[in-house]
Design a protein around this motif. Structure first.
Motif, mmCIF file in Angstrom:
data_model
loop_
_atom_site.group_PDB
_atom_site.id
_atom_site.type_symbol
_atom_site.label_atom_id
_atom_site.label_comp_id
_atom_site.label_asym_id
_atom_site.label_seq_id
_atom_site.Cartn_x
_atom_site.Cartn_y
_atom_site.Cartn_z
ATOM 1 N N GLY A 1 0.962 -1.162 0.207
ATOM 2 C CA GLY A 1 0.208 -0.181 -0.056
ATOM 3 C C GLY A 1 1.089 1.318 0.215
ATOM 4 N N LYS A 2 0.000 2.559 -0.043
ATOM 5 C CA LYS A 2 0.958 3.636 0.134
ATOM 6 C C LYS A 2 0.188 4.581 1.048
ATOM 7 C CE LYS A 2 2.821 2.666 -3.921
ATOM 8 N NZ LYS A 2 4.318 2.219 -3.916
ATOM 9 N N ALA A 3 0.853 5.293 1.839
ATOM 10 C CA ALA A 3 0.426 5.904 2.980
ATOM 11 C C ALA A 3 0.481 7.398 2.632
ATOM 12 C CB ALA A 3 1.130 5.501 4.291
ATOM 13 N N VAL A 4 -0.746 8.194 2.857
ATOM 14 C CA VAL A 4 -0.756 9.488 2.811
ATOM 15 C C VAL A 4 -0.634 9.923 4.340
ATOM 16 C CG1 VAL A 4 -2.185 11.475 2.485
ATOM 17 C CG2 VAL A 4 -1.847 9.555 0.689
ATOM 18 N N VAL A 5 0.516 10.823 4.742
ATOM 19 C CA VAL A 5 0.657 11.157 6.366
ATOM 20 C C VAL A 5 0.579 12.435 6.410
ATOM 21 C CG1 VAL A 5 2.180 10.824 8.161
ATOM 22 C CG2 VAL A 5 2.114 9.153 6.398
ATOM 23 N N ALA A 6 -0.661 13.153 6.953
ATOM 24 C CA ALA A 6 -0.962 14.454 6.927
ATOM 25 C C ALA A 6 -0.251 15.062 8.371
ATOM 26 C CB ALA A 6 -2.365 14.805 6.638
ATOM 27 N N ILE A 7 0.554 16.145 7.844
ATOM 28 C CA ILE A 7 1.111 16.348 9.426
ATOM 29 C C ILE A 7 0.347 17.758 9.645
ATOM 30 C CG2 ILE A 7 3.487 17.176 10.191
ATOM 31 C CD1 ILE A 7 4.644 15.485 8.154
ATOM 32 N N ASP A 8 0.100 17.911 11.121
ATOM 33 C CA ASP A 8 -0.460 19.005 11.467
ATOM 34 C C ASP A 8 0.674 20.145 11.561
ATOM 35 O OD1 ASP A 8 -3.054 17.925 12.275
ATOM 36 O OD2 ASP A 8 -2.569 18.055 14.373
ATOM 37 N N SER A 9 0.101 21.305 11.577
ATOM 38 C CA SER A 9 0.901 22.599 11.703
ATOM 39 C C SER A 9 -0.039 23.733 12.084
ATOM 40 C CB SER A 9 1.745 22.946 10.450
ATOM 41 O OG SER A 9 2.436 23.979 10.718
ATOM 42 N N ILE A 10 0.500 24.341 13.136
ATOM 43 C CA ILE A 10 -0.521 25.378 13.666
ATOM 44 C C ILE A 10 0.121 26.715 14.238
ATOM 45 C CG2 ILE A 10 -2.404 23.904 14.702
ATOM 46 C CD1 ILE A 10 -0.987 24.251 17.547
ATOM 47 N N ASP A 11 1.579 26.530 14.385
ATOM 48 C CA ASP A 11 2.474 27.765 14.653
ATOM 49 C C ASP A 11 3.790 27.517 14.119
ATOM 50 O OD1 ASP A 11 3.271 25.908 16.425
ATOM 51 O OD2 ASP A 11 2.310 26.742 17.825
ATOM 52 N N ALA A 12 4.517 28.371 14.369
ATOM 53 C CA ALA A 12 6.088 28.258 13.934
ATOM 54 C C ALA A 12 6.547 27.142 14.630
ATOM 55 C CB ALA A 12 6.875 29.512 14.468
ATOM 56 N N GLU A 13 6.506 26.958 15.869
ATOM 57 C CA GLU A 13 7.010 25.558 16.554
ATOM 58 C C GLU A 13 6.721 24.455 15.997
ATOM 59 O OE1 GLU A 13 7.026 23.418 20.897
ATOM 60 O OE2 GLU A 13 5.789 25.053 20.634
ATOM 61 N N THR A 14 5.344 24.071 15.475
ATOM 62 C CA THR A 14 4.991 22.863 14.668
ATOM 63 C C THR A 14 5.698 22.962 13.254
ATOM 64 O OG1 THR A 14 2.662 23.859 14.628
ATOM 65 C CG2 THR A 14 2.905 22.128 16.055
ATOM 66 N N ASP A 15 5.714 23.957 12.776
ATOM 67 C CA ASP A 15 6.373 24.084 11.425
ATOM 68 C C ASP A 15 7.561 23.712 11.459
ATOM 69 O OD1 ASP A 15 4.447 24.885 9.504
ATOM 70 O OD2 ASP A 15 5.407 26.948 9.346
ATOM 71 N N ALA A 16 8.412 24.095 12.510
ATOM 72 C CA ALA A 16 9.867 23.472 12.784
ATOM 73 C C ALA A 16 10.004 22.109 13.009
ATOM 74 C CB ALA A 16 10.528 24.396 13.831
#
Length: 244
Positions: free
Chosen positions: A209-224
């Protein structure tokens, strides 16, 4: 088509393919402002063209994929992804809009992922759509966008939920993309895991299979945190999808 050793004298970090021109240019802007010399083409560059830019760290191609059918993608994307792979970048980035504009019949991100994983030989695809500086946030897998003085879930957004071509009826990023393909399984990494240092990109649960992994981001810290996660996984997850 360029040969696999054509960029041997260059250290390309990111080769990206934008599904529209403005988004492709925005990626070049972000890389350049970050101190990474980048250039944008309208087609795969020739060796002579690349020789004009010996210090490149990023190479991009602008396209009209967001307005195209899955059949158009089948005909056009394999050669593009193979050409970007020939540049030997650390990451191959399929650039999409931070409002996730797409549908099964037009601009299908799911179909692009089907093709990209096959061409690049990857199984798990990090997907990072959010852009907090632009009031686009992903929280527990769901995408939100600012409008006026409000921030609304995408399926309740007064513009995106009524988009004339790709109305957004689903705010769950992984689910929205997986509805565009029968080959993908959806996962997401919540911002709480990122902040706690527990986030990791999973392998597909289904054999082959192939996994799509959506990554949360809410601010500069989670971006990093998300950026580090993607970078650290680049050897097995070279193909990534997201906004600029």
């Amino acid at each position: 088509m360029i040969q696999s050793n054509s960029a041997a004298c260059q250290d390309i970090l990111v080769a990206w393919y934008g599904d529209d021109f403005t988004g492709a240019a925005a990626t070049m802007e972000v890389l350049t402002f970050s101190g990474l010399p980048s250039v944008l083409f309208l087609d795969m560059p020739t060796q002579d063209q690349l020789k004009q830019f010996p210090d490149l760290r990023g190479i991009g191609i602008a396209s009209t994929a967001r307005t195209q059918s899955p059949e158009w993608m089948d005909d056009n994307l394999p050669a593009i992804f193979s050409g970007l792979d020939d540049l030997s970048p650390d990451l191959v980035h399929y650039k999409v809009c931070s409002t996730l504009d797409s549908a099964p019949h037009i601009g299908s991100i799911g179909r692009a992922i089907d093709i990209g994983t096959k061409c690049l030989g990857t199984q798990s695809v990090p997907v990072m759509i959010a852009a907090p500086k632009m009031q686009r946030y992903q929280c527990f897998g769901h995408l939100f966008a600012g409008v006026n003085n409000d921030v609304l879930r995408l399926d309740r957004h007064p513009v995106m939920s009524r988009h004339p071509v790709t109305p957004m009826m689903e705010s769950d990023v992984a689910r929205h993309i997986c509805l565009q393909s029968d080959q993908l399984e959806g996962h997401h990494i919540p911002f709480t895991d990122l902040k706690a240092g527990h986030g990791q990109i999973p392998q597909p649960e289904t054999p082959g299979g192939k996994a799509v992994v959506a990554i949360d981001s809410i601010d500069a810290e989670t971006d990093a945190h998300a950026g580090k996660l993607i970078w650290d996984a680049r050897e097995r997850c070279r193909f990534v999808v997201g906004s600029q």
